[in-house]
Scaffold this motif. Structure first.
Motif, PDB file in Angstrom:
ATOM      1  N   THR A 101       0.857  -1.175   0.000  1.00  0.00           N
ATOM      2  CA  THR A 101       0.000   0.000   0.000  1.00  0.00           C
ATOM      3  C   THR A 101       0.893   1.223   0.000  1.00  0.00           C
ATOM      4  OG1 THR A 101      -1.687  -1.196   1.209  1.00  0.00           O
ATOM      5  CG2 THR A 101      -1.815   1.199   1.263  1.00  0.00           C
ATOM      6  N   GLY A 102       0.604   2.175  -0.842  1.00  0.00           N
ATOM      7  CA  GLY A 102       1.456   3.352  -0.933  1.00  0.00           C
ATOM      8  C   GLY A 102       0.675   4.645  -0.901  1.00  0.00           C
ATOM      9  N   ILE A 103       1.425   5.704  -0.797  1.00  0.00           N
ATOM     10  CA  ILE A 103       0.844   7.050  -0.810  1.00  0.00           C
ATOM     11  C   ILE A 103       1.487   7.816  -1.952  1.00  0.00           C
ATOM     12  CG2 ILE A 103       0.597   9.220   0.449  1.00  0.00           C
ATOM     13  CD1 ILE A 103       0.766   7.569   3.036  1.00  0.00           C
ATOM     14  N   PHE A 104       0.660   8.531  -2.670  1.00  0.00           N
ATOM     15  CA  PHE A 104       1.132   9.366  -3.771  1.00  0.00           C
ATOM     16  C   PHE A 104       0.576  10.758  -3.527  1.00  0.00           C
ATOM     17  CE2 PHE A 104       1.728  10.939  -7.992  1.00  0.00           C
ATOM     18  CZ  PHE A 104       2.795  10.203  -8.486  1.00  0.00           C
ATOM     19  N   ASN A 105       1.452  11.721  -3.297  1.00  0.00           N
ATOM     20  CA  ASN A 105       1.033  13.096  -3.018  1.00  0.00           C
ATOM     21  C   ASN A 105       1.170  13.949  -4.268  1.00  0.00           C
ATOM     22  OD1 ASN A 105       0.625  12.796  -0.135  1.00  0.00           O
ATOM     23  ND2 ASN A 105       2.843  12.654   0.019  1.00  0.00           N
ATOM     24  N   ILE A 106       0.206  14.843  -4.461  1.00  0.00           N
ATOM     25  CA  ILE A 106       0.283  15.834  -5.536  1.00  0.00           C
ATOM     26  C   ILE A 106       0.135  17.202  -4.877  1.00  0.00           C
ATOM     27  CG2 ILE A 106      -0.717  16.703  -7.678  1.00  0.00           C
ATOM     28  CD1 ILE A 106      -1.845  13.871  -8.142  1.00  0.00           C
ATOM     29  N   TYR A 107       1.171  18.016  -4.996  1.00  0.00           N
ATOM     30  CA  TYR A 107       1.167  19.357  -4.421  1.00  0.00           C
ATOM     31  C   TYR A 107       1.108  20.385  -5.544  1.00  0.00           C
ATOM     32  CZ  TYR A 107       3.001  16.949  -0.300  1.00  0.00           C
ATOM     33  OH  TYR A 107       3.183  16.100   0.754  1.00  0.00           O
ATOM     34  N   ILE A 108       0.275  21.383  -5.351  1.00  0.00           N
ATOM     35  CA  ILE A 108       0.142  22.440  -6.356  1.00  0.00           C
ATOM     36  C   ILE A 108       0.457  23.766  -5.692  1.00  0.00           C
ATOM     37  CG2 ILE A 108      -1.422  23.586  -7.972  1.00  0.00           C
ATOM     38  CD1 ILE A 108      -3.131  20.949  -7.793  1.00  0.00           C
ATOM     39  N   GLU A 109       1.340  24.520  -6.320  1.00  0.00           N
ATOM     40  CA  GLU A 109       1.652  25.867  -5.854  1.00  0.00           C
ATOM     41  C   GLU A 109       1.462  26.818  -7.025  1.00  0.00           C
ATOM     42  OE1 GLU A 109       5.368  26.340  -3.788  1.00  0.00           O
ATOM     43  OE2 GLU A 109       5.207  24.329  -2.927  1.00  0.00           O
ATOM     44  N   ASN A 110       0.942  27.995  -6.717  1.00  0.00           N
ATOM     45  CA  ASN A 110       0.675  28.977  -7.760  1.00  0.00           C
ATOM     46  C   ASN A 110       1.178  30.334  -7.285  1.00  0.00           C
ATOM     47  OD1 ASN A 110      -0.312  30.164 -10.081  1.00  0.00           O
ATOM     48  ND2 ASN A 110      -2.370  30.430  -9.257  1.00  0.00           N
ATOM     49  N   GLU A 111       2.470  30.546  -7.431  1.00  0.00           N
ATOM     50  CA  GLU A 111       3.036  31.825  -7.034  1.00  0.00           C
ATOM     51  C   GLU A 111       3.586  32.503  -8.279  1.00  0.00           C
ATOM     52  OE1 GLU A 111       5.567  31.131  -3.655  1.00  0.00           O
ATOM     53  OE2 GLU A 111       3.968  30.120  -2.582  1.00  0.00           O
ATOM     54  N   GLU A 112       4.905  32.594  -8.401  1.00  0.00           N
ATOM     55  CA  GLU A 112       5.482  33.178  -9.609  1.00  0.00           C
ATOM     56  C   GLU A 112       5.140  32.346 -10.835  1.00  0.00           C
ATOM     57  OE1 GLU A 112       9.619  34.364 -10.089  1.00  0.00           O
ATOM     58  OE2 GLU A 112       9.559  34.931  -7.970  1.00  0.00           O
TER      59      GLU A 112
END
Length: 181
Positions: A101-112
């Protein structure tokens, strides 16, 4: 008596969506080098949801949890090409997780710039050569051809973006796609 109508309809919808996606992918490969492509504004959350829907059965089979933050962001892109990039990165992560069993993270940043990071908690071997990941024909898979991530790099660069990979806190891999606004 195991299946019900709702499950059957969902499965058939999934099969139809995958068939449509494959048909579009064939068109994309045929049109890949044409200059007549046009970009459209797309919502990033919708784009990620379309991508995840296409590989939902693989996620369920391996009991992989996807954790992502949501930002309501619109950006201009070649939609099907960007889905191909996201899908390829996520599928590589799924394959790396093996049987557990695994974890997959998706991070979104919206700066520059718009930055999307894909992170897996599956440890990579000490001698894993991160700098070769985007090289054509480099693969760690038995039946891999080493072209998927090389193609992703080409697509992202055509979007005037950058794709990179590095080992993360878990000693897994984090792929980061940066798209210039």
């Amino acid at each position: 008596g195991i299946l019900d109508d709702d499950s059957e309809i969902k499965s058939l919808d999934c099969i139809n969506e995958n068939a449509q996606y494959l048909s579009n992918t064939i068109e994309d490969f045929r049109d890949f080098f044409k200059k007549s492509k046009t970009k459209n504004f797309v919502n990033l959350n919708n784009l990620l949801e379309k991508t995840l829907k296409l590989i939902l059965s693989r996620l369920k089979d391996k009991e992989i949890s996807i954790i992502k933050n949501s930002l309501d962001i619109e950006f201009e892109t070649y939609e099907r090409e960007m889905i191909q990039v996201f899908m390829n990165i996520i599928q590589n992560g799924i394959e790396a997780i093996d049987e557990e069993t695994g974890i997959f993270n998706i991070y979104i940043e919206n700066e520059e710039n718009l930055e999307i990071s894909f992170e897996t908690n599956k440890e990579v071997e000490e001698e894993f050569e991160v700098e070769k990941v985007f090289s054509p024909y480099f693969t760690t898979k038995k039946n891999g051809n080493g072209l998927g991530l090389a193609l992703c790099k080409k697509i992202i660069e055509e979007h005037n973006g950058i794709i990179s990979v590095q080992k993360n806190f878990y000693n897994g891999l984090t792929f980061t796609v940066v798209l210039v606004k």
